[in-house]
Every structure is written in C-alpha cells, then in structure tokens.
Enzyme design. Structure first.
Site, PDB file in Angstrom:
ATOM      1  N   HIS A  62       1.589  -4.734   7.204  1.00  0.00           N
ATOM      2  CA  HIS A  62       2.054  -6.024   7.060  1.00  0.00           C
ATOM      3  C   HIS A  62       3.486  -5.989   6.795  1.00  0.00           C
ATOM      4  CE1 HIS A  62       1.646  -4.435   2.920  1.00  0.00           C
ATOM      5  NE2 HIS A  62       1.947  -5.229   2.453  1.00  0.00           N
ATOM      6  N   HIS A  64       5.577  -6.591   4.340  1.00  0.00           N
ATOM      7  CA  HIS A  64       6.417  -6.424   2.977  1.00  0.00           C
ATOM      8  C   HIS A  64       7.514  -5.076   3.006  1.00  0.00           C
ATOM      9  CE1 HIS A  64       3.422  -8.854   0.499  1.00  0.00           C
ATOM     10  NE2 HIS A  64       4.383  -9.558   1.094  1.00  0.00           N
ATOM     11  N   ASP A  66       8.660  -2.949   1.017  1.00  0.00           N
ATOM     12  CA  ASP A  66       8.199  -1.566   0.803  1.00  0.00           C
ATOM     13  C   ASP A  66       7.239  -0.911   1.660  1.00  0.00           C
ATOM     14  OD1 ASP A  66       6.348  -3.524  -0.082  1.00  0.00           O
ATOM     15  OD2 ASP A  66       5.522  -2.066  -1.761  1.00  0.00           O
ATOM     16  N   HIS A  67       6.917  -1.617   2.744  1.00  0.00           N
ATOM     17  CA  HIS A  67       6.015  -1.019   3.972  1.00  0.00           C
ATOM     18  C   HIS A  67       6.617  -0.996   5.090  1.00  0.00           C
ATOM     19  CE1 HIS A  67       2.185  -1.306   1.691  1.00  0.00           C
ATOM     20  NE2 HIS A  67       2.927  -2.025   1.008  1.00  0.00           N
ATOM     21  N   HIS A 120      -3.606 -10.719   1.360  1.00  0.00           N
ATOM     22  CA  HIS A 120      -2.473 -10.322   0.676  1.00  0.00           C
ATOM     23  C   HIS A 120      -1.242 -11.002   1.343  1.00  0.00           C
ATOM     24  CE1 HIS A 120       0.230  -7.538  -1.130  1.00  0.00           C
ATOM     25  NE2 HIS A 120       0.932  -7.206  -0.267  1.00  0.00           N
ATOM     26  N   ASP A 137      -1.962  -3.228   1.527  1.00  0.00           N
ATOM     27  CA  ASP A 137      -2.224  -3.647   0.338  1.00  0.00           C
ATOM     28  C   ASP A 137      -3.424  -4.714   0.431  1.00  0.00           C
ATOM     29  OD1 ASP A 137       0.093  -2.272  -0.215  1.00  0.00           O
ATOM     30  OD2 ASP A 137       1.378  -3.786  -0.794  1.00  0.00           O
ATOM     31  N   HIS A 175      -0.677   2.065  -2.174  1.00  0.00           N
ATOM     32  CA  HIS A 175      -0.103   2.318  -3.724  1.00  0.00           C
ATOM     33  C   HIS A 175      -1.023   3.290  -4.410  1.00  0.00           C
ATOM     34  CE1 HIS A 175       3.356  -0.634  -3.494  1.00  0.00           C
ATOM     35  NE2 HIS A 175       2.427  -1.269  -2.681  1.00  0.00           N
TER      36      HIS A 175
HETATM   37 ZN   LIG Z   1       2.514  -5.760   0.025  1.00  0.00          ZN
END
Ligand SMILES: [Zn+2]
Length: 264
Positions: A62, A64, A66-67, A120, A137, A175
């Site tokens: 996805h 985001h 942090d990915h 998400h 996530d 995570h």
């Molecule tokens: Zn995420």
C-alpha cells in the site's frame, strides 16, 4: 506450479521504530532477495551488503510512506520489477496488480496470488503464496490496521478473506505491534486461553529482542479479536462496549476498531 515451492526463506529488516521490511530469498536464486514494503532503503542496502545478496524485486502492499519510502533509492541502484497495487500515489511501480491476479517472478521461482484487502487504505493488496502471506498493515498479529480509507464492511470482508486462508499460512505483517495488540485482545476476550498463552510467549520473545513474527493464520483465528467478530464472547464484549445489540459481524468489527483506536 511455482506456488508449491515450499518453505520460503524470509528474514526481517527493522526500519523506523516498529516496521519490518521482509526480505524473501528467491527459491531459484538464493543470493537474490525480494524486498516487501521497503519504507527505508538504508537498512535494506545494509543487509544486502552484509549478506552479499542482490536485490531482485520489490513488492508493495500500500501507498503509506513507511512502506514505499525506500523504493526510489533502491531502484536507482537496482533495476528491478516493482510490483504493487493500482494507485497513482505509488511511484516507480512497473507492474500494477489487481484482486485474483497472479504475480509471477519465474526466474526467481516465486508466484503470489494477489488479494485485494481494502480498509486500511482502499487500494491495499496482500501477496499470498508458498504458504506465506505478506499483508502490510491490513492484518497484524492479534490486531489489524487502522481503518483510514475503508468502511467496516470493506475491512471486515478483507479480514474474512485472510481468515479463510489455510491455518498453516505464515503471516508476515508490517509492524511489531503484537504485545500491545494482545493487551487489547485480552481486554475484549479476557478468558481466551490461547491469547493468554501467546502473551506469555511474546513477552519472552520480545525480551530477548526477537520479532514476534511471522504468526500463522491458525493462531490468529484463535487470538485475534478482529478475526473473531462472530465469536460469542467477542460479540458480547462489543455489544457491552457499544451499549447496543449488533446484528452483523461488520458492526462488531466497527465497534472493536473504534474501541481499539481509543485504547491505551
Ligand atoms: Zn499503512
């Protein structure tokens, strides 16, 4: 057929405070690694240098940061396929995947089925193959992602799709949230002996500095309240929290998710 290559070798790379970037060893080229959700390039590059391996591909669940934040740096050094969802918020994608499609990397011996898992984020996908699930996530051990873009009906359907995977499926999420999630799971379902047992085990694993992952779908079905929205004890706890009766599993899911958002 590639899907039957057993026992993927997968190792975690830690990023930021609690992210895992998963590195998959290619079954047909063990010195080649595929990175899942490289939010940061530096720890991936460090691990590749340490192990003498090359980067052979990137899988993205996805959009985001942090990915995906490390993708630009990685593709500058390695000209590799970048496989992700249909979403203009994700740059550098060379292959856009949709629900039910197969992501094939034959030269590496890898093949994954794409599962669309909105909730998400709306375009979130998961990669399932070789007895492993890379679910970003959407699902965490003993918990699930925050519902930033989807509805409870969508996210409950996404989690049900994952719940129905074979119980021995190894689940690699984005995570390290397991210990905090178990505290919430046991608040909802305090008599859940599997969750209690797992909490003690995770405490030991984390005290030793090791990841609590992968989990398995079989374990998640027993300990994860978000996969148990049809379980009587979970339904009762959600109804008590909401102060009303809840007819659909998506309603139970919605109450649990909102409850968890406030939980400290
Ligand atoms: Zn995420």
């Amino acid at each position: 057929m590639l899907n039957h290559v057993p026992h993927l070798s997968v190792r975690p790379v830690r990023a930021f405070t609690d992210n895992y970037i998963w590195l998959i060893s290619a079954p047909r080229a063990p010195d080649q690694l595929v990175a899942v959700d490289p939010g940061d390039a530096a720890p991936v590059i460090a691990e590749l240098q340490r192990s003498g391996a090359g980067l052979a591909g990137i899988l993205l669940t996805h959009h985001h940061l942090d990915h995906i934040g490390g993708v630009a740096d990685l593709v500058r050094r390695w000209d590799v396929p970048v496989i992700g969802p249909e979403d203009p918020r994700i740059a550098h994608c060379t292959r856009r995947m949709h629900d039910g499609e197969h992501c094939e990397l034959p030269e590496l011996g890898l093949s994954f089925e794409i599962l669309a898992v909105p909730g998400h984020t709306l375009s979130h996908i998961a990669f399932w193959g070789h007895g492993a699930l890379f679910c970003g996530d959407t699902l965490f051990s003993a918990g699930c992602g925050r519902m930033f873009e989807g509805t409870p009906v969508q996210m409950d359907a996404s989690l049900t799709k994952l719940r129905n995977l074979p119980p021995d499926t190894r689940m690699y999420c984005g995570h390290e949230y397991t210990a905090a999630n178990l505290r919430f799971a046991l608040t909802v379902d305090p008599a859940n002996s599997a969750a209690l047992e797992h909490q003690a085990k995770v405490a030991d694993i984390r005290a030793a500095g090791n990841p609590s992952l992968p989990s398995t779908m079989g374990l998640e079905r027993r300990i994860n309240p978000f996969l148990r929205c049809d379980n009587l004890a979970v339904v009762k706890a959600a109804e008590l929290h909401a102060g009303k009766s809840l007819e659909e599993t998506a309603d139970v899911f919605g109450v649990l998710r909102a409850w968890k958002d406030q939980f400290r």
